[in-house]
Design an enzyme around this catalytic site. Sequence first.
Site, PDB file in Angstrom:
ATOM      1  N   GLU A   1       0.895  -1.175   0.000  1.00  0.00           N
ATOM      2  CA  GLU A   1       0.000   0.000   0.000  1.00  0.00           C
ATOM      3  C   GLU A   1       0.923   1.212   0.000  1.00  0.00           C
ATOM      4  O   GLU A   1       1.571   1.495   0.992  1.00  0.00           O
ATOM      5  CB  GLU A   1      -0.900  -0.063   1.232  1.00  0.00           C
TER       6      GLU A   1
ATOM      7  N   CYS B   1      -1.507   9.066   2.598  1.00  0.00           N
ATOM      8  CA  CYS B   1      -1.182   8.500   1.288  1.00  0.00           C
ATOM      9  C   CYS B   1      -2.276   8.807   0.275  1.00  0.00           C
ATOM     10  O   CYS B   1      -2.005   8.963  -0.903  1.00  0.00           O
ATOM     11  CB  CYS B   1      -0.943   7.010   1.398  1.00  0.00           C
TER      12      CYS B   1
END
Length: 793
Positions: free
Chosen positions: A266, A300
């Site tokens: 991720e 993110c």
Amino acid sequence: MPSIKDIMQTMEYGPAPESNSEVRAWLDERAAGLGHFINGRFTAPGDDLIEVVNPATEEVIGRVPKGVAADVDAAVRAARAALPKWAALSGFERARYLYAIARHIQKRERFFAVLETMDNGKTIRETRDIDIPLVARHFYHHAGWAELVDDEFPDHTPVGVCGQIIPWNFPLLMLAWKVAPALAAGNTVVLKPADLTPMTASAFAELLVEIGLPAGVVNIVHGDGETGAAIAGHADIDKVAFTGSTDVGRVIRRQIAGSGKKLSLELGGKSPFIVLEDADLDGAVEGVVDAIWFNQGEVCCAGSRILVQEGVARRFFEKLTQRMKTLRVGDPLDKTMDIGAVVSKKQLSRIEALLETGKAEGATLNVAPVELPKRGAFCAPGFFTGTASSHTVSQVEIFGPVATTQTFRTLGEAVALANDTRYGLAASVWSENVNRAIELAARVKAGVVWINGTNMFDAAAPFGGYRESGFGREGGRSGMLEYLALPADKKGKPRPAPTLVPQVQPFTGKADLPEIDITAKLYIGGKQARADGGQSYTVIGKSGQAIGQAGLANRKDVRNAVEAAGKATGWGNVTGHNRAQVLYFLAENLSQRRAEFAAALAASGASPKAEDEVELTIRRAFWYAAQVDKFDGAVTATKSRHVTMTVNEPFGTMGIVAPDEAPLLSLLSLILPAIALGNRVVAVASQSHPLIAARLYQVLETSDIPGGVVNLLTGDRDVLARTLAEHDDVAALWYCGSEEGSAMVEKASAGNLKSTWSDNGRLRDWRDPKQGQGREFLRRACQVKTIWLPYGE
Ligand code: NDP
């Protein structure tokens, strides 16, 4: 006399600090240092300690050791030893532990929130209202999965010992995202928190002792990147789960290539925040606050590229500028602060350097008129205007509270701008027109799309990226599958090397069967094509004699095929019903030519039961045709008022490298699930038995499969596989070849971080439907997009 409105607008906030005395006392007791947590106990901290700094005050609040190889080894050994018993517990028993973790987190929510704020610099408002409640939610949700794992995932087993490496932006939340599904599925864990933010992980370890989690099930090793690399590279780790920067994700991909370890990544993002002219502009402005100023922009999936439709751009930016003036930056323990400190002085310098780059490239930086505290790593929030896609700040993660902005005229332009990035983690779409919003959500390449919202998370909603934002999902059913294995994933027998090494020779043999076509070509863009190099290789049949020649494809042919596949975008847009009809038609045409295929297979010597192989291939085509409109997404039950849809989207262009065994069945067992879900494929047929590909393209030509959807190449398997792995327009690659080839493919694919599925040179019984067919193939042929659609007022 001032009106109420005036008073409300001019009223100054008083200080509202959250007490941290409980946490201070906890820290004081541990001032000498916190050790690793291995096999249920804390190790002595030792002397070589990393100082943990509160970035808001610059005080040292703790010390942790830097784990070395021996620490990692001890942790992995403890996890391995604990695995059999933990995996053998009933789902109910594991669920009780997870439930106890959730309860204990909830009981100590305030403590964890304050500790997280002091460790990371993020505001108490966020740790209290977002991070820690989500941590508890994650453990509750996965207590449920633990209970249901046998019912919901029949035939699956735990993967084993999981190495988990997490970043500093959501320290305890990222721990929960990793640990909860791993434990629910019956795995054991070695986790490394980021060296900047290790404190809540240590407090979590203490909680595990309190609830009596069996020793060794969760192990926490502190340290930096080297420690992380030692975990990822440890020979006895079965799965690596990483959240962090794309650069480190790439390093890990290369490091463990060929090891057979399961991997989920991720990674970073540069997520678009798209405002259409029919959006509720005030709502969208509040959205920006949550998109890029939330968590100091250290997110993110931050909405870091604001894209606004031209007609409303001026109004929108005026409103945004007004709203920005009201932001409060300062002591993160003060409950009235919107923005706290970034994680470290080093991160602050990184952000500032990028802001300077943005200005130097010609963009204008608009910053909030805030007075920053004298001490601490504080950064004023803002946004750039005058940015273009080519600017560094439009392409690189700033990972700070500053967005770039651009305008667009049409929906098409919005999509083009949104997708003009190497990432694909998330997107926000703002529009009061649900049709338009959903259309945009479908066209943006991102793993998560929020409609009229942003940065919403839930344990039931899969989260993860497309493209260089990584692969694998966290949360919900998809997240559980990352921590489960199927029997077919276990090591089969090693695959023998191809019997035929492609060599360019003049053809001297005689066809075994007079009707066998000996001028086999490649099949690119719906047309038979001679190999670019003008070369062929001689194919040896059952009798040991040459039975024909196959095209010897080279890099140029791969590129041509990928280009042709890239143009066949219509295939992904036709309805499932239509795709199913095409697959049935293919099965029908294959069926009509079954005798010819059986004869060719028999002549090749590849198939001892050639007729059975053809029969099974026809049945497989029917099975995937049946699945096309049944391999559904879902509406997941998230905690908020949303219809949260998980959609199975095709990757786009997939590379497929088929093995030698069962050359027709294996080739189609790989191609069919990929095209069933709307992908286009560039497939490399069996190296030793390539002539079957030439017969197959004749069937494709008559089965209404649009040109470019299936491209067939023949030649040196690993030369072609490498080119596919290195090609940036190939989004996913399946490889069935040798062990070394698997390592090569995984390493070479790190460039664009394509999703790979390789069998590490192990045979699979393609005849067995449990191994050669199934929903696992379909799951591997798509990426889950989670779309959040709000309802109600
Ligand atoms: P990293 O990707 O370096 O760190 C993430 C985690 O990986 C940390 O635990 C880190 O250890 C560890 N790590 C570092 N190198 C390796 C390695 N070779 N093998 C295994 N583990 C490793 O992020 P940074 O902290 O350096 O941040 C830099 C930039 O990365 C940020 O500015 C941001 O742009 C991006 N980032 C993105 C995140 C996301 O969620 N997408 C999260 C964090 C950062 P340690 O930190 O202890 O050294």
